[in-house]
Design a protein around this motif. Structure first.
Motif, PDB file in Angstrom:
ATOM      1  N   THR A  76       0.827  -1.210   0.000  1.00  0.00           N
ATOM      2  CA  THR A  76       0.000   0.000   0.000  1.00  0.00           C
ATOM      3  C   THR A  76       0.862   1.261   0.000  1.00  0.00           C
ATOM      4  O   THR A  76       2.060   1.226   0.262  1.00  0.00           O
ATOM      5  N   THR A  77       0.219   2.398  -0.259  1.00  0.00           N
ATOM      6  CA  THR A  77       0.925   3.670  -0.162  1.00  0.00           C
ATOM      7  C   THR A  77       1.263   3.987   1.297  1.00  0.00           C
ATOM      8  O   THR A  77       2.172   4.781   1.563  1.00  0.00           O
ATOM      9  N   SER A  78       0.561   3.366   2.231  1.00  0.00           N
ATOM     10  CA  SER A  78       0.914   3.534   3.645  1.00  0.00           C
ATOM     11  C   SER A  78       2.282   2.922   3.922  1.00  0.00           C
ATOM     12  O   SER A  78       3.094   3.495   4.666  1.00  0.00           O
ATOM     13  N   GLU A  79       2.549   1.774   3.332  1.00  0.00           N
ATOM     14  CA  GLU A  79       3.876   1.171   3.470  1.00  0.00           C
ATOM     15  C   GLU A  79       4.938   2.103   2.903  1.00  0.00           C
ATOM     16  O   GLU A  79       6.001   2.302   3.509  1.00  0.00           O
ATOM     17  N   ARG A  80       4.639   2.685   1.763  1.00  0.00           N
ATOM     18  CA  ARG A  80       5.596   3.601   1.139  1.00  0.00           C
ATOM     19  C   ARG A  80       5.869   4.813   2.036  1.00  0.00           C
ATOM     20  O   ARG A  80       7.011   5.241   2.192  1.00  0.00           O
ATOM     21  N   TRP A  81       4.792   5.359   2.671  1.00  0.00           N
ATOM     22  CA  TRP A  81       4.973   6.524   3.534  1.00  0.00           C
ATOM     23  C   TRP A  81       5.821   6.165   4.761  1.00  0.00           C
ATOM     24  O   TRP A  81       6.723   6.921   5.145  1.00  0.00           O
ATOM     25  N   VAL A  82       5.541   5.030   5.380  1.00  0.00           N
ATOM     26  CA  VAL A  82       6.293   4.622   6.571  1.00  0.00           C
ATOM     27  C   VAL A  82       7.752   4.388   6.225  1.00  0.00           C
ATOM     28  O   VAL A  82       8.660   4.824   6.957  1.00  0.00           O
ATOM     29  N   THR A  83       8.015   3.736   5.104  1.00  0.00           N
ATOM     30  CA  THR A  83       9.393   3.484   4.683  1.00  0.00           C
ATOM     31  C   THR A  83      10.135   4.794   4.441  1.00  0.00           C
ATOM     32  O   THR A  83      11.288   4.963   4.869  1.00  0.00           O
ATOM     33  N   ALA A  84       9.469   5.744   3.780  1.00  0.00           N
ATOM     34  CA  ALA A  84      10.106   7.017   3.452  1.00  0.00           C
ATOM     35  C   ALA A  84      10.347   7.890   4.678  1.00  0.00           C
ATOM     36  O   ALA A  84      11.250   8.735   4.677  1.00  0.00           O
ATOM     37  N   ASN A  85       9.552   7.691   5.730  1.00  0.00           N
ATOM     38  CA  ASN A  85       9.633   8.574   6.899  1.00  0.00           C
ATOM     39  C   ASN A  85      10.161   7.897   8.155  1.00  0.00           C
ATOM     40  O   ASN A  85      10.185   8.516   9.231  1.00  0.00           O
ATOM     41  N   ALA A  86      10.600   6.648   8.036  1.00  0.00           N
ATOM     42  CA  ALA A  86      11.067   5.892   9.207  1.00  0.00           C
ATOM     43  C   ALA A  86      12.245   6.576   9.893  1.00  0.00           C
ATOM     44  O   ALA A  86      12.282   6.702  11.128  1.00  0.00           O
ATOM     45  N   GLN A  87      13.193   7.040   9.113  1.00  0.00           N
ATOM     46  CA  GLN A  87      14.368   7.684   9.707  1.00  0.00           C
ATOM     47  C   GLN A  87      14.017   9.056  10.288  1.00  0.00           C
ATOM     48  O   GLN A  87      14.495   9.413  11.379  1.00  0.00           O
ATOM     49  N   ARG A  88      13.181   9.788   9.602  1.00  0.00           N
ATOM     50  CA  ARG A  88      12.806  11.130  10.059  1.00  0.00           C
ATOM     51  C   ARG A  88      12.152  11.092  11.435  1.00  0.00           C
ATOM     52  O   ARG A  88      12.458  11.910  12.309  1.00  0.00           O
ATOM     53  N   TYR A  89      11.255  10.121  11.640  1.00  0.00           N
ATOM     54  CA  TYR A  89      10.524  10.054  12.908  1.00  0.00           C
ATOM     55  C   TYR A  89      11.096   9.016  13.875  1.00  0.00           C
ATOM     56  O   TYR A  89      10.616   8.902  15.005  1.00  0.00           O
ATOM     57  N   GLY A  90      12.088   8.268  13.422  1.00  0.00           N
ATOM     58  CA  GLY A  90      12.740   7.314  14.301  1.00  0.00           C
ATOM     59  C   GLY A  90      11.882   6.120  14.674  1.00  0.00           C
ATOM     60  O   GLY A  90      11.950   5.629  15.808  1.00  0.00           O
ATOM     61  N   PHE A  91      11.053   5.643  13.710  1.00  0.00           N
ATOM     62  CA  PHE A  91      10.220   4.483  13.994  1.00  0.00           C
ATOM     63  C   PHE A  91      11.086   3.301  14.413  1.00  0.00           C
ATOM     64  O   PHE A  91      12.227   3.156  13.977  1.00  0.00           O
ATOM     65  N   GLY A  92      10.502   2.429  15.228  1.00  0.00           N
ATOM     66  CA  GLY A  92      11.177   1.188  15.577  1.00  0.00           C
ATOM     67  C   GLY A  92      10.966   0.167  14.474  1.00  0.00           C
ATOM     68  O   GLY A  92      11.115   0.471  13.299  1.00  0.00           O
ATOM     69  N   ARG A  93      10.567  -1.031  14.828  1.00  0.00           N
ATOM     70  CA  ARG A  93      10.352  -2.095  13.841  1.00  0.00           C
ATOM     71  C   ARG A  93       9.087  -1.816  13.028  1.00  0.00           C
ATOM     72  O   ARG A  93       8.066  -1.378  13.550  1.00  0.00           O
ATOM     73  N   THR A  94       9.169  -2.098  11.711  1.00  0.00           N
ATOM     74  CA  THR A  94       8.001  -2.013  10.836  1.00  0.00           C
ATOM     75  C   THR A  94       7.575  -3.428  10.459  1.00  0.00           C
ATOM     76  O   THR A  94       8.402  -4.248  10.060  1.00  0.00           O
ATOM     77  N   SER A  95       6.273  -3.709  10.601  1.00  0.00           N
ATOM     78  CA  SER A  95       5.766  -5.042  10.279  1.00  0.00           C
ATOM     79  C   SER A  95       4.534  -4.911   9.394  1.00  0.00           C
ATOM     80  O   SER A  95       4.003  -3.813   9.194  1.00  0.00           O
ATOM     81  N   PHE A  96       4.089  -6.056   8.860  1.00  0.00           N
ATOM     82  CA  PHE A  96       2.937  -6.057   7.970  1.00  0.00           C
ATOM     83  C   PHE A  96       1.716  -6.661   8.650  1.00  0.00           C
ATOM     84  O   PHE A  96       1.813  -7.669   9.346  1.00  0.00           O
ATOM     85  N   SER A  97       0.562  -6.030   8.431  1.00  0.00           N
ATOM     86  CA  SER A  97      -0.717  -6.533   8.909  1.00  0.00           C
ATOM     87  C   SER A  97      -1.541  -6.985   7.709  1.00  0.00           C
ATOM     88  O   SER A  97      -1.358  -6.487   6.599  1.00  0.00           O
ATOM     89  N   GLN A  98      -2.456  -7.902   7.959  1.00  0.00           N
ATOM     90  CA  GLN A  98      -3.349  -8.360   6.899  1.00  0.00           C
ATOM     91  C   GLN A  98      -4.609  -7.500   6.881  1.00  0.00           C
ATOM     92  O   GLN A  98      -5.730  -7.978   7.000  1.00  0.00           O
ATOM     93  N   GLY A  99      -4.416  -6.196   6.762  1.00  0.00           N
ATOM     94  CA  GLY A  99      -5.543  -5.276   6.725  1.00  0.00           C
ATOM     95  C   GLY A  99      -5.765  -4.574   8.051  1.00  0.00           C
ATOM     96  O   GLY A  99      -5.115  -4.860   9.062  1.00  0.00           O
ATOM     97  N   SER A 100      -6.736  -3.661   8.053  1.00  0.00           N
ATOM     98  CA  SER A 100      -6.970  -2.833   9.236  1.00  0.00           C
ATOM     99  C   SER A 100      -7.502  -3.637  10.415  1.00  0.00           C
ATOM    100  O   SER A 100      -7.137  -3.369  11.568  1.00  0.00           O
ATOM    101  N   SER A 101      -8.357  -4.624  10.161  1.00  0.00           N
ATOM    102  CA  SER A 101      -8.887  -5.430  11.272  1.00  0.00           C
ATOM    103  C   SER A 101      -7.767  -6.204  11.953  1.00  0.00           C
ATOM    104  O   SER A 101      -7.718  -6.312  13.186  1.00  0.00           O
TER     105      SER A 101
END
Length: 270
Positions: free
Chosen positions: A150-175
């Protein structure tokens, strides 16, 4: 600070009572008779496409495509698949079109067709209210989850360093993202705002803490140079002009769309 969502959440609550309030969508075209239209969709994406309590596939995108099928004189055959698989299914001719609140991007336009946009929104961040987090800055060192492809994955990847996110993982949808939040497996889920706000209807323990600076324009995706592209786009134009798309919007959001929004305004194909 918390995003002001009272109006939209109230609208969504009204949409859930659509039958009682006379908001049910009434199709205006004749029953489809032609070859089935094979439609790929991702069924964990409220309110766009999901299974109701009866196990039926319902949602904004589902109503949209069913009406397009009526307009083209073709019944619709929905095929459920992971979001990331929609694009390969188009490329391999396993489906005729894909619909699942798919954002139009320049990268995707390089290898698939899109219709004109039928909805515009942004992304947001969902957390447990008890976490105490109030904005994106609070996500430093926190585990963040998104839906793959998703474009959400793209946003998190692009901004991970800027905001200092920890681990990024994948969910099978919003639920699934909500389940992981509740279990403490993740600290935040990033997705499109309408989907996140829909989760708030039944979960007062959740909070949307940020509207991200992104513009999401949804379109129906088809194989590159598909003979159906112009026909599907023309069907969307007719739905905007005769108010059908506005009625679908009112059914699922409990309110009419803005008069100058992508849901009502005829737009050129990207």
């Amino acid at each position: 600070m918390l995003v002001g969502v009272r109006a939209l959440v109230l609208g969504l609550l009204l949409a859930m009572c659509g039958s009682a309030l006379g908001l049910s969508f009434v199709p205006t075209a004749a029953c489809a008779q032609g070859e089935p239209l094979r439609v790929g969709t991702y069924i964990d994406n409220m309110p766009w496409g999901f299974r109701n309590d009866k196990g039926e596939i319902v949602g904004f995108d589902i109503d949209l495509v069913q009406q397009i099928g009526r307009s083209l004189g073709r019944p619709v055959d929905f095929q459920s698949m992971a979001f990331r698989d929609l694009f390969t299914a188009l490329a391999s001719n396993r489906i005729d079109l894909a619909v699942s609140s798919i954002s139009i991007t320049s990268e995707r336009l390089a290898y698939i067709d899109f219709t004109q946009s039928y909805y515009e929104t942004a992304q947001g961040v969902l957390v447990m209210k008890k976490s105490g987090m109030r904005d994106v800055g609070d996500l430093a060192g926190k585990n963040v989850s998104v839906t793959s492809g998703t474009t959400s994955e793209r946003w998190v990847t692009a901004n991970a360093q800027r905001y200092g996110f920890g681990r990024t993982s994948f969910s099978q949808g919003s639920s699934d993202g909500v389940r992981l939040l509740e279990a403490g497996a993740i600290d935040a889920y990033v997705g499109d705002l309408p989907t996140l706000l829909y989760q708030l209807l039944k979960r007062p323990d959740l909070a949307v803490i940020a509207r991200l600076p992104s513009q999401e324009r949804y379109g129906i995706a088809l194989a590159k140079d598909s003979p159906l592209t112009a026909k599907v786009d023309a069907a969307i134009t007719r739905m905007k002009q005769d108010g059908t798309l506005a009625r679908i919007h009112k059914r699922w959001f409990g309110m009419a769309p803005d008069k100058d929004s992508a849901t009502t305004k005829v737009l050129p194909r990207p």
